[in-house]
Scaffold this active site. Structure first.
Site, PDB file in Angstrom:
ATOM      1  N   HIS A  78      -0.962   0.897  -9.941  1.00  0.00           N
ATOM      2  CA  HIS A  78      -1.956  -0.172  -9.195  1.00  0.00           C
ATOM      3  C   HIS A  78      -2.169  -1.969  -9.526  1.00  0.00           C
ATOM      4  O   HIS A  78      -3.626  -2.009  -9.443  1.00  0.00           O
ATOM      5  CB  HIS A  78      -3.089   0.292  -7.697  1.00  0.00           C
ATOM      6  CG  HIS A  78      -3.000  -0.661  -7.010  1.00  0.00           C
ATOM      7  ND1 HIS A  78      -3.553   0.675  -5.540  1.00  0.00           N
ATOM      8  CD2 HIS A  78      -2.799  -1.571  -6.538  1.00  0.00           C
ATOM      9  CE1 HIS A  78      -4.111  -0.040  -4.774  1.00  0.00           C
ATOM     10  NE2 HIS A  78      -3.629  -1.297  -4.865  1.00  0.00           N
TER      11      HIS A  78
ATOM     12  N   GLU B  36      -2.587   7.737  -4.163  1.00  0.00           N
ATOM     13  CA  GLU B  36      -3.471   7.509  -5.434  1.00  0.00           C
ATOM     14  C   GLU B  36      -4.725   8.487  -5.680  1.00  0.00           C
ATOM     15  O   GLU B  36      -6.064   8.688  -4.838  1.00  0.00           O
ATOM     16  CB  GLU B  36      -3.490   6.264  -5.044  1.00  0.00           C
ATOM     17  CG  GLU B  36      -2.730   5.611  -5.195  1.00  0.00           C
ATOM     18  CD  GLU B  36      -2.462   3.646  -5.151  1.00  0.00           C
ATOM     19  OE1 GLU B  36      -3.771   3.469  -5.205  1.00  0.00           O
ATOM     20  OE2 GLU B  36      -1.675   3.064  -4.957  1.00  0.00           O
TER      21      GLU B  36
ATOM     22  N   ARG C 168       1.087  -0.958  -0.009  1.00  0.00           N
ATOM     23  CA  ARG C 168       0.239   0.066   0.163  1.00  0.00           C
ATOM     24  C   ARG C 168       0.610   0.987  -0.449  1.00  0.00           C
ATOM     25  O   ARG C 168       2.091   1.032   0.616  1.00  0.00           O
ATOM     26  CB  ARG C 168      -0.796   0.238   1.306  1.00  0.00           C
ATOM     27  CG  ARG C 168      -2.184  -0.554   1.051  1.00  0.00           C
ATOM     28  CD  ARG C 168      -2.891  -0.628   0.138  1.00  0.00           C
ATOM     29  NE  ARG C 168      -4.310  -1.269   0.853  1.00  0.00           N
ATOM     30  CZ  ARG C 168      -4.524  -2.213  -0.523  1.00  0.00           C
ATOM     31  NH1 ARG C 168      -3.635  -2.528  -1.728  1.00  0.00           N
ATOM     32  NH2 ARG C 168      -5.307  -3.114  -0.983  1.00  0.00           N
TER      33      ARG C 168
END
Ligand code: NAD
Length: 323
Positions: free
Chosen positions: A289, A271, A242
């Site tokens: 991602h 993000e 993450r």
């Protein structure tokens, strides 16, 4: 007929499963190529028995309350669940599930793809070749670094971390050093892995450091300026866990100053924003991602999320209940 609200279109195997079980599945088609808005989720969750959510959506008390009294389950389409207020769900008797396991191999493969790509300068070489710059074979053209035989530091030896370690040992004769609050002596014996009590102890030993911990208060900015200084100047950082686990500005500074040699990153602190300096550096590879993004895995995640919903609605404990 139970209503399931799906916040964004997802691969169809889970949708079909829900429909076969007699559910009315409402998919937020408007959010095919963008994130769902809070308004869309609030409207969609009304009268829903189940909410199938995506990791970029903050599932808070407002959304849960909009789903009451019907809402029984939030099935997150991800293994991470840091986007969901678990305490609030518990207080409202709403079950929360995730999709662990089915993406382990894919994320581990992507991690290795990033590791090999940054070590062998694949992205730079691709850009160079496509720009018509390849005029002659060169003894010192785009020299990279070997992965084989090097030391791999695994931060978090869970499902994904242990699969990455497996590839390192079995495929590339790497030595594995790991840290995790849960020591795994069986793994140490089988793979000759070295356990260290905390991340600081591993950093000076490793040529590659790969992060596989969940995002928790205790793991936010686990990698910061001080930790980068403990790494070898020849070392590479890989992050497919993450974004907020790495202080992204500190990473950009470390890459610019040569504190570490390179990084390959699939997840970002805010993000979809990316710290601008990272985009200008050659010694970093960025992917948006997509570590779990294969046809097979995204279908499997879809099925698993649906199975969790079906089990919950039929009054059984869903297989991936987060406690
Ligand atoms: P997991 O729960 O099996 O493993 C996590 C491990 O981290 C556990 O062994 C845990 O004990 C350990 N850990 C927790 N805190 C730690 C700390 N401070 N230091 C060291 N170890 C610590 O989870 P998993 O299935 O392996 O997934 C790991 C993470 O990967 C997920 O939480 C998710 O956020 C991320 N992920 C990202 C993608 C992607 O698309 N990039 C896909 C899947 C998962």
């Amino acid at each position: 007929m139970p209503k399931i609200f799906v916040t964004r279109p997802i691969p169809d195997s889970g949708i079909k499963l829900l429909q076969e079980k007699g559910c009315e599945v409402v998919i937020n088609e408007a959010a095919r190529d963008r994130v769902a808005t809070k308004e869309e989720i609030l409207a969609g969750v009304k009268d829903a028995d189940g909410l199938l959510s995506i990791l970029t959506e903050k599932i808070d008390t407002e959304i849960m309350d909009a789903g009451l009294p019907n809402l029984k389950i939030i099935a997150n389409y991800a293994v991470g669940f840091d986007n969901i207020d678990l305490e609030a769900a518990k207080q409202r008797n709403i079950l929360v599930t995730n999709t662990p396991g089915v993406l382990t191999n894919t994320v581990a493969e992507h991690t290795f793809a990033l590791m090999l790509a940054i070590a062998h300068r694949i992205a730079e070489a691709d850009k160079f070749s496509k720009a018509g710059m390849y005029r002659a074979w060169g003894p010192e053209l785009l020299l990279g670094t070997d992965v084989s035989g090097k030391t791999l530091g695994v931060v978090g030896l869970g499902r994904i971390g242990s699969r990455v370690a497996y590839h390192g040992v079995k495929g590339f004769d790497m030595k594995v050093v790991y840290c995790d609050p849960n020591r795994n002596e069986e793994f140490e014996k089988e793979f000759g892995a070295q356990y260290v009590a905390n991340v600081e102890e591993m950093l000076s030993l490793c040529d590659f450091v790969s992060i596989h911990v969940p995002l928790l208060d205790s793991t936010k900015h686990l990698f910061n300026e001080a930790r980068f200084k403990l790494m070898k100047p020849t070392a590479y950082l890989i992050n497919t866990s993450r974004g907020p686990i790495v202080d992204e500005q500190a990473l950009a500074n470390a890459l610019k100053k040569g504190t570490i040699k390179g990084a390959a990153i699939d997840v970002f602190e805010n993000e979809p924003e990316i710290t601008p300096e990272l985009k200008d550096l050659e010694n970093v590879i960025l992917t948006p991602h997509i570590a779990s993004a294969t046809e097979e895995t995204r279908q499997a995640m879809s099925r698993l999320a649906a199975e969790n919903i079906i089990e919950a609605l039929e009054g059984r404990v869903p297989p991936n209940l987060i406690k």
